[in-house]
Motif scaffolding. Structure first.
Motif, PDB file in Angstrom:
ATOM      1  N   GLY A  87      15.865 -13.196  23.486  1.00  9.10           N
ATOM      2  CA  GLY A  87      16.945 -12.227  23.576  1.00  9.10           C
ATOM      3  C   GLY A  87      18.107 -12.578  22.653  1.00  9.10           C
ATOM      4  N   THR A  88      18.213 -13.865  22.297  1.00  6.62           N
ATOM      5  CA  THR A  88      19.294 -14.313  21.430  1.00  6.62           C
ATOM      6  C   THR A  88      19.303 -13.547  20.113  1.00  6.62           C
ATOM      7  OG1 THR A  88      18.849 -16.507  22.325  1.00  6.62           O
ATOM      8  CG2 THR A  88      20.413 -16.370  20.518  1.00  6.62           C
ATOM      9  N   TRP A  89      18.107 -13.360  19.547  1.00  3.46           N
ATOM     10  CA  TRP A  89      18.069 -12.676  18.247  1.00  3.46           C
ATOM     11  C   TRP A  89      17.527 -11.250  18.358  1.00  3.46           C
ATOM     12  CZ3 TRP A  89      15.557 -17.549  18.801  1.00  3.46           C
ATOM     13  CH2 TRP A  89      14.198 -17.482  19.171  1.00  3.46           C
ATOM     14  N   GLY A  90      17.217 -10.818  19.598  1.00  2.00           N
ATOM     15  CA  GLY A  90      16.684  -9.468  19.756  1.00  2.00           C
ATOM     16  C   GLY A  90      17.768  -8.410  19.841  1.00  2.00           C
ATOM     17  N   ASN A  91      18.849  -8.566  19.085  1.00  2.00           N
ATOM     18  CA  ASN A  91      19.945  -7.599  19.108  1.00  2.00           C
ATOM     19  C   ASN A  91      20.725  -7.735  17.818  1.00  2.00           C
ATOM     20  OD1 ASN A  91      22.288  -9.583  19.483  1.00  2.00           O
ATOM     21  ND2 ASN A  91      20.870 -10.157  21.115  1.00  2.00           N
ATOM     22  N   HIS A  92      21.596  -6.787  17.560  1.00  2.00           N
ATOM     23  CA  HIS A  92      22.293  -6.777  16.271  1.00  2.00           C
ATOM     24  C   HIS A  92      23.118  -8.041  16.027  1.00  2.00           C
ATOM     25  CE1 HIS A  92      24.743  -5.503  12.922  1.00  2.00           C
ATOM     26  NE2 HIS A  92      25.810  -5.806  13.630  1.00  2.00           N
ATOM     27  N   GLU A  93      24.028  -8.366  16.953  1.00  2.00           N
ATOM     28  CA  GLU A  93      24.944  -9.487  16.723  1.00  2.00           C
ATOM     29  C   GLU A  93      24.184 -10.805  16.585  1.00  2.00           C
ATOM     30  OE1 GLU A  93      25.421  -7.125  18.873  1.00  2.00           O
ATOM     31  OE2 GLU A  93      27.425  -6.288  18.530  1.00  2.00           O
ATOM     32  N   PHE A 291      20.179  -3.155   5.248  1.00  2.00           N
ATOM     33  CA  PHE A 291      21.034  -1.968   5.300  1.00  2.00           C
ATOM     34  C   PHE A 291      20.302  -0.814   5.983  1.00  2.00           C
ATOM     35  CE2 PHE A 291      21.914   2.106   3.129  1.00  2.00           C
ATOM     36  CZ  PHE A 291      23.128   2.366   3.723  1.00  2.00           C
ATOM     37  N   LEU A 292      19.043  -0.594   5.561  1.00  2.00           N
ATOM     38  CA  LEU A 292      18.275   0.507   6.145  1.00  2.00           C
ATOM     39  C   LEU A 292      18.128   0.331   7.651  1.00  2.00           C
ATOM     40  CD1 LEU A 292      15.391   0.936   3.564  1.00  2.00           C
ATOM     41  CD2 LEU A 292      17.241   2.526   4.047  1.00  2.00           C
ATOM     42  N   VAL A 293      17.852  -0.917   8.065  1.00  2.00           N
ATOM     43  CA  VAL A 293      17.545  -1.164   9.466  1.00  2.00           C
ATOM     44  C   VAL A 293      18.809  -1.169  10.317  1.00  2.00           C
ATOM     45  CG1 VAL A 293      16.531  -2.815  11.061  1.00  2.00           C
ATOM     46  CG2 VAL A 293      15.470  -2.426   8.864  1.00  2.00           C
ATOM     47  N   ARG A 294      19.889  -1.751   9.782  1.00  2.00           N
ATOM     48  CA  ARG A 294      21.074  -1.967  10.591  1.00  2.00           C
ATOM     49  C   ARG A 294      22.145  -0.901  10.490  1.00  2.00           C
ATOM     50  NH1 ARG A 294      19.993  -7.021  12.374  1.00  2.00           N
ATOM     51  NH2 ARG A 294      17.895  -6.473  12.943  1.00  2.00           N
ATOM     52  N   SER A 295      21.980   0.045   9.567  1.00  2.00           N
ATOM     53  CA  SER A 295      23.074   0.970   9.337  1.00  2.00           C
ATOM     54  C   SER A 295      23.050   2.113  10.330  1.00  2.00           C
ATOM     55  CB  SER A 295      22.971   1.530   7.929  1.00  2.00           C
ATOM     56  OG  SER A 295      21.722   2.177   7.798  1.00  2.00           O
ATOM     57  N   GLY A 296      21.941   2.288  11.046  1.00  2.00           N
ATOM     58  CA  GLY A 296      21.835   3.461  11.892  1.00  2.00           C
ATOM     59  C   GLY A 296      21.477   4.689  11.079  1.00  2.00           C
ATOM     60  N   ILE A 297      21.205   4.470   9.766  1.00  2.00           N
ATOM     61  CA  ILE A 297      20.858   5.593   8.897  1.00  2.00           C
ATOM     62  C   ILE A 297      19.450   6.052   9.233  1.00  2.00           C
ATOM     63  CG2 ILE A 297      19.787   4.466   6.914  1.00  2.00           C
ATOM     64  CD1 ILE A 297      21.869   5.961   5.219  1.00  2.00           C
ATOM     65  N   LEU A 298      18.651   5.163   9.790  1.00  2.00           N
ATOM     66  CA  LEU A 298      17.375   5.600  10.333  1.00  2.00           C
ATOM     67  C   LEU A 298      17.214   4.967  11.699  1.00  2.00           C
ATOM     68  CD1 LEU A 298      15.335   2.916   9.868  1.00  2.00           C
ATOM     69  CD2 LEU A 298      15.506   3.753   7.562  1.00  2.00           C
ATOM     70  N   THR A 299      16.524   5.661  12.567  1.00  2.00           N
ATOM     71  CA  THR A 299      16.344   5.109  13.904  1.00  2.00           C
ATOM     72  C   THR A 299      14.926   4.603  14.057  1.00  2.00           C
ATOM     73  OG1 THR A 299      15.968   7.350  14.571  1.00  2.00           O
ATOM     74  CG2 THR A 299      18.067   6.357  15.196  1.00  2.00           C
ATOM     75  N   SER A 300      14.810   3.501  14.699  1.00  2.79           N
ATOM     76  CA  SER A 300      13.516   2.879  14.879  1.00  2.79           C
ATOM     77  C   SER A 300      13.677   1.834  15.956  1.00  2.79           C
ATOM     78  CB  SER A 300      13.066   2.272  13.562  1.00  2.79           C
ATOM     79  OG  SER A 300      12.625   0.960  13.734  1.00  2.79           O
ATOM     80  N   VAL A 301      12.562   1.261  16.406  1.00  2.00           N
ATOM     81  CA  VAL A 301      12.681   0.217  17.418  1.00  2.00           C
ATOM     82  C   VAL A 301      13.535  -0.933  16.938  1.00  2.00           C
ATOM     83  CG1 VAL A 301      10.999  -0.155  19.226  1.00  2.00           C
ATOM     84  CG2 VAL A 301      10.225   0.031  16.870  1.00  2.00           C
ATOM     85  N   HIS A 302      13.544  -1.144  15.628  1.00  2.00           N
ATOM     86  CA  HIS A 302      14.241  -2.299  15.093  1.00  2.00           C
ATOM     87  C   HIS A 302      15.710  -2.031  14.818  1.00  2.00           C
ATOM     88  CE1 HIS A 302      10.049  -2.845  14.269  1.00  2.00           C
ATOM     89  NE2 HIS A 302      10.238  -4.119  14.092  1.00  2.00           N
ATOM     90  N   ALA A 303      16.101  -0.761  14.857  1.00  2.00           N
ATOM     91  CA  ALA A 303      17.468  -0.435  14.477  1.00  2.00           C
ATOM     92  C   ALA A 303      18.359  -0.546  15.703  1.00  2.00           C
ATOM     93  CB  ALA A 303      17.517   0.967  13.891  1.00  2.00           C
ATOM     94  N   PHE A 304      19.037  -1.695  15.821  1.00  3.26           N
ATOM     95  CA  PHE A 304      19.841  -1.922  17.014  1.00  3.26           C
ATOM     96  C   PHE A 304      21.142  -1.143  16.971  1.00  3.26           C
ATOM     97  CE2 PHE A 304      17.784  -6.083  16.098  1.00  3.26           C
ATOM     98  CZ  PHE A 304      16.804  -5.962  17.055  1.00  3.26           C
TER      99      PHE A 304
END
Lengths: 652, 152
Positions: A87-93, A291-304
């Motif tokens: 859970g430590t790394w399973g989130n954006h921060e 950028f693609l994953v973290r920006s919220g520009i696309l939604t996916s399981v990985h985009a926190f």
């Protein structure tokens, strides 16, 4: 206290990164000043502090400290230990903190270990690493503080996304990050070499093992991610051209090209500018992916994070680092002296061809991934999927694979195709035979057919460099190449086999019913409720039998989690050397039957075995280089010692 | 390649090959991407300008309330996907993805058959409560409007 301690360590590390940048730049401008000797220790301290900070966050998650906002949002006291850890790394921060930790840790490692590079270039490299790091520290500390406390401790946490509660996925992000962020070293080495103008074989030799290390992790990460999607999503597919998958494929393509061009530069002092360019591009692709994953520009399981502010922050970092490096490249490229020449038909020629094809593939994937974002800006919703990626990618992948089979047989600098004529003809004949044989045997699609033929030819050809060599004395690096190339062939074989030979059976079965799928017969014995630590499930007990073989029980489940409330289906996999039986349990129909989806996927596991072989090949090459380096160092030491002794004898 | 060609020319050959390959990749990608504009449809678009029968496309929309039915074979599911303007019947043989429910967004990968029914090979539903397929972000609002209009 732990949270404050972790935050303090992080701020301190950020301050040291600032110091490292300033000291590095000033040492570069004023020559070897007194500051120069401090740059390495500062880089090491910076690395240590980020590790301390990350350890603090891990501790908070393990203790489920409910006064910390991040823990509450992503964990739960009832969760199994391993997922508290994950859970430590399973989130954006947390994952951004991991990013910074890997970045600073890598910087610390080169500061400790790398002694071959000219000192000025090394200073420039460390300053660059600190400069890039600073941007991410700022991002973390100003907009995504992982240690933020809640005004009042919560009663309990909200849990972790059940799809992420999987052992394969728990260690997937750290693996991928070691690869992703490890490529920052390629960037820093490239920019450092551009700043001092010292791009030559030494630069390539120094950079290569670090890139190789990152590339190994990236390879394992991609293979593991693909396997996760294969068994967790229950669709039986292993690659979806999801933007998030592309985000890890793009740096891999660039890093693969970089490794090959670096070996040309190291061995033959050619492709100087091109190698530097690839160093910049490889890490840029990591950042584009983030950028693609973290920006919220696309939604996916990985985009926190669906947070435009964070997106613009990463975009700004992208613009500064990539833009800056490209401007520097444009200014300095001409000052990098032209390297050695070579003929088109030569090892270098083959490697250049491979590089061009990899770059073309990279471009194709990049365009396909970004295209929907661009059209959306003009108000048109478009999705780009397999109908684009598969054929367009294949046009460049297939010739690359052909040259990949021949290239390792060619000599450096200049060669004639006649010299490798017999293996060429053998490979070609084999390819034709396979194609004809398969055509007669059963009708295939063109792409799987080419894939099957080429993969077999490639596997055979990749072993040819071993021909006529004394295997025990062959350098590890050559073994690495052979194993990695064989792995590509094996993976390709698995892909082609899966896409052409898979048998699927969909059934609504009552208990006691027998379903046949390919060579398997599967009997539904019972469907029963079972319970896990934080879920309950319906579990089907299936008795599977391969032809007349032993009966094996497989148990696919439909799970219900309660924190957060969510259903997942856990597929059951039965692995044989020649393929996998894949079973999914669906819903109960109104008349009391159970939906079952069964696949027999011949040779599908070869995809991931191939991927692991590719990583193993990288590891062998890395070990070979490290061993050579250690031998060289000890030889240098011995020579120095001998000189000393001689001097003593003479003096006495 | 003859060895009589000078090194300089050989270098040029490499550069030309590289340029041709990269420009080729760009053109090819651009050409292929243009046809991707007709890869994703919402029901009203599919009604107005249907893709040719058998062409692999994606259909996105909301699963209509009360429309999910299991056919007698026990494994084929039929449902209706709507976008507030038009409706499209869909058939899917397979295990429904987790979180596939009525009233939520779905993207179906498949092809139109001769009877005007969309036959899906794959359903992309929400992965979890935070994940909506990208193409459907605007759909939630449209669906909310439709729901408001119905209750009036």
């Amino acid at each position: 206290m732990i949270a404050e301690f972790g935050l303090a360590a992080l701020w301190l590390a950020a301050a040291l990164a600032g110091l490292q940048l300033v000291m590095g730049v000033s040492a570069l401008r004023n020559g070897d000043g007194p500051l120069a000797i401090l740059v390495r220790p500062v880089a090491v301290m910076q690395g240590v502090l980020t590790v301390v900070s990350f350890a603090a966050l891990v501790a908070l998650f393990i203790r489920t400290d409910l006064s910390v906002k991040l823990v509450v949002a992503n964990s739960h006291s009832a969760k199994p230990f391993i997922y508290k850890l994950a859970g430590t790394w399973g989130n954006h921060e947390g994952s951004m903190l991991l990013w910074v930790t890997v970045m600073a840790g890598m910087g610390a490692l080169i500061a400790l270990l790398e002694r071959r590079l000219p000192e000025r270039t090394m200073l420039a490299t460390l300053a660059t690493q600190a400069f890039v790091g600073l941007g991410f520290y700022a991002f973390l500390l100003l907009s995504s503080n992982p240690f933020e406390r809640l005004p009042e401790p919560a009663v309990d946490g909200m849990g972790l996304n059940p799809l992420l509660q999987d052992i394969g996925l728990a260690f997937h992000p750290p693996t991928l990050y070691l690869g992703y962020v490890g490529l920052s070293l390629a960037f820093s080495f490239a920019v450092g070499a551009l700043l001092t103008g010292q791009v030559g074989p030494t630069f390539a030799k120094v950079m290569r093992p670090w890139v190789l290390g990152a590339w190994i992790f990236l390879t394992i990460g991609i293979a593991a991610g693909s396997y996760w999607a294969y068994y967790e999503l229950g669709w039986g597919g292993w690659w979806f051209w999801d933007p998030v998958e592309n985000a890890s494929l793009m740096p891999w393509l660039a890093a693969t090209a970089l490794l090959h061009s670096a070996s040309v530069l190291a061995a033959r002092d050619a492709l100087r500018a091109w190698t530097v360019m690839l160093g910049v591009v490889a890490f840029s692709m990591s950042m584009v992916g983030t950028f693609l994953v973290r920006s919220g520009i696309l939604t996916s399981v990985h985009a926190f994070a669906v947070d435009p502010e964070r997106g613009s922050f990463i975009l700004a970092l992208l613009a500064i680092y990539i833009g800056g490096a490209l401007v520097l490249f444009a200014l300095r490229a001409s000052s990098i002296a032209e390297g050695e020449r070579f003929s088109v038909t030569s090892r270098e020629g083959a490697l250049v061809f491979n590089n061009v094809m990899l770059s073309a593939l990279l471009g194709i994937v990049l365009l396909g991934t970004l295209y929907p974002l661009v059209t959306e800006a003009f108000g048109v919703k478009v999705s780009v999927g397999p109908p684009y990626f598969n054929p367009v990618g294949a046009i460049f992948a297939l010739p690359m694979l052909v040259v990949m089979a021949i290239g390792p047989l060619l000599r450096w600098r200049r060669d004639r195709l006649q010299r490798v004529r017999s293996p060429l003809i053998a490979v070609g004949l084999l390819l034709v035979l396979v194609l004809v044989g398969l055509l007669v045997w059963r009708p295939f699609g063109l792409l799987p057919l080419l894939g099957l033929g080429l993969s077999i030819a490639l596997m055979v050809a990749s072993l040819l460099p071993l021909r006529g060599r004394r295997l025990r004395h062959l350098p590890l690096a050559v073994w690495g190449m052979v194993v990695a190339h064989f792995g590509i062939g094996l993976a390709l074989f698995g892909m082609a086999a899966d896409s052409s030979l898979t048998v699927e059976k969909l059934a609504a079965a009552q208990t006691g019913d027998v379903v046949a799928v390919g060579p398997w017969t599967v009997k539904l014995e019972a469907v029963e409720p079972v319970a896990g630590p934080n879920w309950t499930a319906l579990e089907a007990r299936l008795k599977a039998q391969y032809r007349d073989g032993a009966v094996v029980t497989v148990t696919p489940q439909a799970r219900s989690f309660w924190t957060p409330p969510q259903q997942t289906s856990e597929s059951a996999l039965l692995t044989r050397w020649n393929g996998q039986l894949y079973a999914v349990l669906g819903n109960e129909t109104e008349d009391g039957r159970w939906q079952l989806r069964l696949w027999w996927k011949p040779f599908v596991t070869f995809i991931w075995y191939g991927g692991l072989l590719v990583a193993l090949g990288g590891l062998l090459a890395l070990l070979g280089r490290v061993a050579t380096d250690l031998r060289r160092r000890s030889a240098v030491r011995q020579i120095a010692q001998r000189k000393n002794e001689i001097a003593k004898v003479r003096g006495a | 390649m003859s060895t009589r060609i000078k090194a300089k020319h050989q270098r040029l050959v490499l550069v030309v090959i590289a340029l041709v390959a990269l420009v080729g990749a760009g053109l090819l990608a651009a050409w292929a991407l243009r046809s991707q504009a007709s890869y994703f449809f919402v029901p009203s678009e599919m009604r107005e300008a249907p893709p040719s029968v058998g062409q692999a496309v994606r259909l996105g929309g909301m699963v209509e309330q009360g429309s999910i039915k299991t056919l007698p074979d026990g494994v084929t599911i039929s449902f209706v996907v709507g976008d507030g303007k038009a409706r499209m019947p869909v058939q899917y043989a397979g295990i429904l993805p987790d979180l596939f429910v009525e009233g939520s967004g779905v993207v179906a990968e498949g092809r139109l058959n001769a009877n005007g029914v969309f036959v899906a090979d794959n359903l992309l539903a929400k992965h979890d409560e935070n994940y909506v397929p990208r193409e459907l972000e605007h759909m939630t609002a449209a669906q909310a409007d439709a729901a408001v209009a119905e209750t009036r």
